[in-house]
Design a protein around this motif. Structure first.
Motif, short mmCIF file in Angstrom:
data_model
loop_
_atom_site.label_atom_id
_atom_site.label_comp_id
_atom_site.label_asym_id
_atom_site.label_seq_id
_atom_site.Cartn_x
_atom_site.Cartn_y
_atom_site.Cartn_z
N LYS A 284 -7.02 6.34 -10.40
CA LYS A 284 -8.49 6.35 -10.36
C LYS A 284 -9.06 7.16 -11.52
O LYS A 284 -10.01 6.74 -12.19
CB LYS A 284 -8.98 6.90 -9.02
CG LYS A 284 -10.48 6.70 -8.78
CD LYS A 284 -10.89 7.11 -7.37
CE LYS A 284 -10.58 6.03 -6.37
NZ LYS A 284 -11.15 6.33 -5.02
N ALA B 59 0.82 -1.22 0.00
CA ALA B 59 0.00 0.00 0.00
C ALA B 59 0.85 1.27 0.00
O ALA B 59 0.55 2.23 -0.71
CB ALA B 59 -0.93 -0.01 1.21
N ASN C 166 -9.11 2.00 -0.99
CA ASN C 166 -9.17 3.29 -1.69
C ASN C 166 -10.35 3.41 -2.63
O ASN C 166 -10.36 4.26 -3.52
CB ASN C 166 -7.84 3.54 -2.41
CG ASN C 166 -6.70 3.81 -1.46
OD1 ASN C 166 -6.57 4.90 -0.92
ND2 ASN C 166 -5.89 2.78 -1.20
N TRP D 291 -5.38 -2.81 -1.34
CA TRP D 291 -5.25 -1.37 -1.58
C TRP D 291 -6.41 -0.84 -2.42
O TRP D 291 -6.96 0.23 -2.13
CB TRP D 291 -3.92 -1.09 -2.27
CG TRP D 291 -3.66 0.37 -2.50
CD1 TRP D 291 -3.18 1.28 -1.61
CD2 TRP D 291 -3.87 1.08 -3.73
NE1 TRP D 291 -3.07 2.51 -2.19
CE2 TRP D 291 -3.49 2.43 -3.50
CE3 TRP D 291 -4.34 0.72 -4.99
CZ2 TRP D 291 -3.58 3.41 -4.49
CZ3 TRP D 291 -4.42 1.69 -5.98
CH2 TRP D 291 -4.04 3.02 -5.73
N LEU D 292 -6.82 -1.58 -3.43
CA LEU D 292 -7.94 -1.17 -4.28
C LEU D 292 -9.22 -1.06 -3.47
O LEU D 292 -10.04 -0.16 -3.69
CB LEU D 292 -8.11 -2.15 -5.43
CG LEU D 292 -6.99 -2.19 -6.48
CD1 LEU D 292 -7.18 -3.36 -7.44
CD2 LEU D 292 -6.92 -0.87 -7.25
N ASN E 282 0.13 4.43 -2.62
CA ASN E 282 -0.68 5.55 -2.09
C ASN E 282 -0.50 6.87 -2.82
O ASN E 282 -1.48 7.57 -3.09
CB ASN E 282 -0.38 5.74 -0.60
CG ASN E 282 -1.08 4.69 0.25
OD1 ASN E 282 -2.08 4.10 -0.17
ND2 ASN E 282 -0.55 4.44 1.44
N LYS F 139 -2.89 7.27 -6.09
CA LYS F 139 -4.31 6.88 -6.01
C LYS F 139 -5.17 7.68 -6.99
O LYS F 139 -5.89 7.10 -7.81
CB LYS F 139 -4.82 7.07 -4.58
CG LYS F 139 -6.29 6.74 -4.41
CD LYS F 139 -6.76 6.91 -2.97
CE LYS F 139 -6.90 8.38 -2.64
NZ LYS F 139 -7.54 8.60 -1.31
N GLU F 140 -5.09 8.98 -6.95
CA GLU F 140 -5.96 9.81 -7.79
C GLU F 140 -5.61 9.66 -9.26
O GLU F 140 -6.49 9.63 -10.13
CB GLU F 140 -5.88 11.27 -7.36
CG GLU F 140 -6.45 11.55 -5.97
CD GLU F 140 -7.90 11.05 -5.83
OE1 GLU F 140 -8.68 11.22 -6.79
OE2 GLU F 140 -8.22 10.48 -4.77
#
Length: 839
Positions: free
Chosen positions: A673, A662, A695, A691-692, A666, A669-670
């Motif tokens: 996504k 993770a 988040n 992690w998926l 981290n 992430k954005e």
């Protein structure tokens, strides 16, 4: 004070270097032939002063062989990076003059013809292999000393040894990894050696030197034999059938030295007890040698002899004695440890000592070990006669390529395979004469065959150093059956070739099903050349032939090339891939969808990227890279996590994240996504799923919550074993599949064996059509799993497909490409590449 400190540092460095003189390593009661070049005279430094690079190692071995009539050398092939796979054959000059006759006589002991032969005057054969893990280099560095000693030593002891032994010396089992690690250790070496464990020298960068070019742990490939290094090694093993094989490794810096036997309860039941007894007798020679030089050691407390795909266990099922050596690693040139500063020369000396003690044991136990070898095969012949089963029938009626790969594996191990003389039906499965085969059990490799097809769910011990199951037909997803007769046996396969029928030209269209293993390679080749390819979502019948889900359609018209060029291209690919391509002259089917139906969708060429680097499990990444590069020939862009933030991902259709921590993911992430929401396909393996979920790429309810365990009546001493029993080291499980789902296109059965070595359990979705693959209520096929984990696993799913904006998030609990030999689930991965938008 400053000058005194400098003087002390210089003194420490001098002491460390003086240890690497030949006198530090070699027996002091032996004289040496001055005409034989020392390692230092060729490589330019003392052994242990620097880490030997593979090019220098090879150079020395080549020159040594040219100078000594005790040594012959052969190059058995090359690694993926083009490095030679050398093998030295070392014996007396007299034996060399008759080496082929010696080999034939030795191998004959494994046959009925050699059962009556006396072994009193036969040489013993010892295979000594070094550093299959490239960042465990003391072995390969010790091979310099061993080769020199065997070439240069003089006197009655060495004469007796060489007259009574043939030594096969494999100086580097992993040339690419050794080269990678030696570069790291050498470029980070200081003039004044720094033993601080935080020193950069001891912390190599990702992926490290342990693995080969594609990041495989090659000490798991002795049985699957999927890598060129393994193929060369096993060819030598089969050619000679050595009596002893040594496998030199390293372990944690704070340890000492380990030699087998390993933990007795973790020896595979198919290994004869006499094997372990002889291993113990050989161990006495190691103990004596290590006592003499004052090195600490231990035995029987670690490691096991269970999985036959390792260097120390593969010999055990082949009539040999495999021996594992584990030396505490300096991981550089000098590192602090619980036992004081550990120098590289010290680790080399221990490996060299173990090499010599092995040869001493071989010399003294020669007749006993040769008789064991002969008896091993005699007993195997008796067992085969008593076995109620006389052969194993196998074959995939729809996939010539997978049959070819399986037969190639069997023949690599010198296992005889025959065609069927007639079609056979067993347990509802028809093994056709054209695509069915039989392995007669009454043959030399009877015990190895039993090990390869071993199905086992009960064990003496619940802890495993590696996998607990490897049943090979499950790995290939090939139907098989143990037969009580061989009445339908046909001719033996001597050449394993795959033939394809000539393709007829069509002015309308071409069709081919997705069953063949090479289908993804063919489809990508066509898409790469700009050919329009469509895939059928439903079954249909045309010209009396039923076409399955996932059938490919290539229209002859409206392509970028004319119909003549298309025909030539398909004919060429047809012969290369063994895929059966059908020419059709009409789009009107007899049953099911027509060829112009909207249920034929046009494929887009996938553009694939994969995350690599710190925090990513290199094994998983390497297995994916190897599959796409060497088998499918689909480019995959490896993006290091260190520069992920600066990459524009919009050019990629798929982004693969192998198992990852993770903390590594981290910061992105954005970015990930947003890319997925815009239409990308994000594929996450193993720990990445956690992690998926956390988040919100997938619903948090996707992961099944584990029941809390309470240890009752478990002592502190048994704590480690109790917790270790909950680990799934590697077992095989049965799933049921929805063949109409694009994830499963090309799979012919409604069941699929899956390999699993994770404890991530995914809940099935409410709608059954959203669960293309699901574990059954009694999923265990072979291997160990705790009762608690088995209860958790029942009816869960190994793969989930989730929507996120316009894109998809596909989660896989385990690697569908495990160690390059789990062919049966490769299709799932390929289908994700081509059909994700349809799922």
């Amino acid at each position: 004070m400053k000058h005194l400190t400098l003087l002390l540092l210089l003194l420490i460095s001098t002491i460390s270097l003086s240890q690497s003189n030949l006198s530090y390593y070699l027996p002091d009661d032996v004289t040496y032939d001055s005409t034989i070049p020392t390692p230092e005279s060729i490589i330019g430094h003392e052994v242990g002063e620097w880490h030997i690079s593979h090019d220098k190692l090879s150079q020395y071995m080549e020159i040594l062989a040219s100078k000594s009539d005790r040594i012959s050398i052969e190059n058995r092939g090359v690694t993926y990076e083009g490095r030679p796979l050398l093998l030295l054959t070392i014996t007396s000059t007299e034996n060399h003059s008759n080496i082929e006759e010696i080999r034939k006589n030795h191998v004959s002991l494994s046959s009925s013809e050699g059962a009556s032969k006396s072994v009193e005057n036969m040489p013993i054969v010892v295979y000594q292999g070094f550093s299959i893990h490239g960042n465990e280099p003391s072995g390969s560095n010790a091979s310099l000393l061993l080769a020199y000693y065997l070439a240069a030593a003089q006197g009655p002891n060495i004469d007796t040894l060489l007259n009574n032994a043939v030594i096969l010396l494999d100086p580097s089992l992993n040339p690419d990894g050794l080269q990678r690690f030696s570069h790291w250790a050498n470029v980070n070496k200081s003039v004044y050696l720094n033993s601080d464990k935080n020193e950069r020298e001891f912390h190599e960068t990702w992926p490290g030197g342990r693995t080969n070019h594609y990041w495989f742990d090659m000490n798991r490939d002795w049985l699957p034999v999927q890598l060129p290094e393994s193929q060369a090694r096993i060819a030598s093993f089969v050619k000679w059938l050595p009596n002893i094989l040594t496998d030199h490794h390293e372990m944690g810096t704070n340890a000492t030295f380990f030699f087998q036997p390993g933990i007795p309860s973790r020896t595979h039941p198919l290994t004869p007890k006499m094997n372990q007894k002889l291993t113990g007798e050989i161990a006495n020679f190691h103990a004596e040698a290590f006592d003499k030089i004052g090195s600490l050691y231990y035995t029987q407390e670690s490691f096991d002899d269970f999985y036959y795909g390792k260097g120390s266990t593969y010999p055990d099922i082949n009539g040999s004695i495999g021996i594992l050596f584990e030396q505490a690693s300096s991981r550089g040139h000098l590192q602090e440890s619980a036992n004081g500063d550990l120098s590289f020369p010290f680790t080399i000396r221990n490996q060299f000592t173990a090499s010599l003690s092995t040869l001493e044991a071989a010399k003294n136990l020669r007749v006993k070990i040769l008789n064991y070898y002969k008896k091993f095969y005699a007993d195997a012949r008796k067992e085969a006669l008593k076995d109620p089963y006389k052969g194993i029938v196998f074959g995939d009626s729809k996939d010539k390529s997978i049959n070819h790969e399986f037969i190639k594996l069997l023949k690599t191990h010198d296992i005889k395979v025959h065609k069927l003389s007639s079609s056979v039906k067993r347990n509802g499965i028809t093994f056709s004469k054209n695509n069915g085969y039989i392995i007669p059990l009454e043959q030399k490799k009877y015990r190895l065959i039993k090990a390869m097809f071993d199905i086992r769910t009960k064990f003496k011990d619940s802890l495993f150093y590696d996998v607990s199951a490897w049943t090979l037909p499950y790995a290939f997803n090939i139907p098989f059956h143990f037969a009580q007769t061989t009445n339908f046996i046909g001719e033996e396969i001597t050449e394993n070739k795959v033939f394809s029928k000539d393709l007829e030209k069509s002015e309308y269209a071409y069709l081919f099903e997705a069953h063949n293993y090479n289908t993804p390679k063919l489809v990508h080749t066509l898409l790469d050349k700009g050919i329009r390819v469509k895939v059928g979502l439903k079954q249909f019948t045309l010209k009396g032939k039923k076409f399955d889900y996932g059938t490919y359609l290539i229209p002859s018209k409206n392509q970028k090339i004319d119909s003549d060029s298309l025909y030539k291209l398909l004919s060429k690919l047809n012969s290369k891939t063994s895929i059966s391509i059908s020419s059709v002259s009409t789009g009107l089917t007899e049953k099911g969808i027509d060829l112009g139906s909207n249920n034929f969708l046009t494929l887009r060429q996938p553009k694939v990227a994969m995350l690599v680097g710190n925090g990513i499990r290199s094994y998983d990444a390497g297995e994916i890279w190897h599959l796409m590069d060497t088998r499918y020939q689909i480019p995959v862009t490896k993006i290091d996590i260190s520069y992920l933030s600066s990459i524009d991902l919009s050019k990629y259709s798929h982004f693969i994240i192998p198992s990852a921590g993770a903390s590594s993911l981290n910061p992105y992430k954005e970015k990930l996504k947003n890319w997925t929401k815009s239409g990308g396909v994000l594929v996450g393996y193993r720990n990445t799923i956690n992690w998926l979920s956390k988040n919100e790429f997938i619903k948090s309810t996707t992961i099944k919550e584990k029941e809390k365990r309470e240890a009752k009546n478990i002592s502190f001493e048994d704590k480690q074993n109790y917790n270790g029993a909950q680990y799934i080291g590697g077992a095989i499980f049965q799933t049921k599949i929805d063949r109409s789902h694009p994830l499963n296109f090309g799979i012919t059965s409604n069941k699929l064996p899956i390999f699993r070595n994770s404890t991530i359990f995914l809940e099935p979705k409410k709608n059954s059509y959203d669960n293309p693959i699901q574990y059954t209520n009694t999923p265990l096929l072979s291997g160990y799993i705790s009762k608690e984990n088995l209860k958790m696993l029942k009816n869960t799913v190994p793969i989930t497909i989730n929507n996120l904006g316009k894109g998809k998030v596909i989660c896989l609990t385990d690697n569908t490409n495990f160690r390059a030999f789990w062919f049966g689930t490769n299709k799932l991965f390929a289908n994700i590449l081509f059909y994700a938008s349809m799922m």
